[in-house]
Write a protein that holds these residues in place. Structure first.
Motif, PDB file in Angstrom:
ATOM      1  N   VAL A  63      -4.282   6.041   2.788  1.00 37.82           N
ATOM      2  CA  VAL A  63      -4.333   4.575   2.705  1.00 37.82           C
ATOM      3  C   VAL A  63      -5.559   4.087   3.475  1.00 37.82           C
ATOM      4  O   VAL A  63      -5.731   4.412   4.659  1.00 37.82           O
ATOM      5  CB  VAL A  63      -3.049   3.940   3.276  1.00 37.82           C
ATOM      6  N   SER A  94       0.827  -1.220   0.000  1.00 36.45           N
ATOM      7  CA  SER A  94       0.000   0.000   0.000  1.00 36.45           C
ATOM      8  C   SER A  94       0.852   1.257   0.000  1.00 36.45           C
ATOM      9  O   SER A  94       0.592   2.204  -0.765  1.00 36.45           O
ATOM     10  CB  SER A  94      -0.947  -0.013   1.205  1.00 36.45           C
ATOM     11  N   LEU A 123      -7.468  -0.832  -2.663  1.00 39.38           N
ATOM     12  CA  LEU A 123      -6.535  -0.162  -3.563  1.00 39.38           C
ATOM     13  C   LEU A 123      -7.241   0.972  -4.300  1.00 39.38           C
ATOM     14  O   LEU A 123      -8.424   0.831  -4.663  1.00 39.38           O
ATOM     15  CB  LEU A 123      -5.970  -1.146  -4.582  1.00 39.38           C
TER      16      LEU A 123
END
Length: 210
Positions: free
Chosen positions: A77, A56, A109
């Protein structure tokens, strides 16, 4: 362009109330790692978390490198999530022996992350963290569809109180739990247990229904 915070941008998915609610969860792309065992004690889970955050942040910080990503935008994130299941359906709603759990740990994502972008990030992480088993990481699209979810506040061990509310809501609204190989008990961890008092932990609990 403003920095995207998925928790705020999609409040219906990440910030439900402390009472059950119906939600339709669209297809979302995740980085995932699967395993088995008590998340509090097993090394496999600890490694999974390191892999997830490693990928990430490799993607997030790509803006600082020469490998620019098409369509990249600033973002926070997203929180850690997890799908949980057992070999067979338990007799009780609450399972005390956590070593029996299978899990899929995952982090959402951003939309600009294609499979090619993902593979480049994997290779970078492999160089940076050669001790990690990079082959455990997967790129997955998951579409949960109709679900019932609730915000649970407190210890993970007290989740049974919120799960019972979900079961009651399902019965009262003529729904059925629809857990199968593709649709599973889902949790989203909005708090960092290292920095948050147990009684203040916030966890979204989500059950697929039909």
């Amino acid at each position: 362009m403003k920095k995207i915070d998925y928790k705020k941008e999609y409040r219906e998915l990440y910030l439900p109330k402390q009472e059950p609610m119906l939600v339709n969860v669209p297809k979302i792309t995740y980085v995932t790692v699967c395993g088995k065992g008590d998340p509090n004690t097993c090394e496999e889970y600890k490694e999974a978390i390191e892999l997830l955050y490693g990928i990430s942040y490799t993607i997030k910080m790509s803006k600082m490198t020469d490998d620019k990503i098409d369509g990249y935008f600033e973002y926070v994130v997203p929180p850690l999530e997890g799908l949980w299941w057992l070999d067979k359906k338990p007799e009780d709603l609450f399972i005390s022996d956590k070593s029996k759990f299978y899990w899929k740990a995952m982090i959402r994502l951003p939309e600009f992350v294609t499979i090619d972008v993902f593979e480049i990030a994997k290779n970078k992480l492999k160089v940076k963290k050669p001790n990690l088993d990079i082959n455990k990481i997967n790129y997955e699209e998951i579409e949960e569809g109709k679900c019932v979810q609730i915000m649970h506040i407190g210890s993970y061990d007290s989740e049974i109180t919120s799960i019972k509310k979900i079961y009651d809501f399902i019965d009262e609204n003529g729904l059925e739990i629809d857990i199968n190989d593709c649709r599973l008990h889902h949790e989203i961890y909005l708090s960092d247990p290292r920095k948050t008092k147990v009684e203040n932990l916030k966890t979204v609990i989500r059950y697929p229904v039909k």
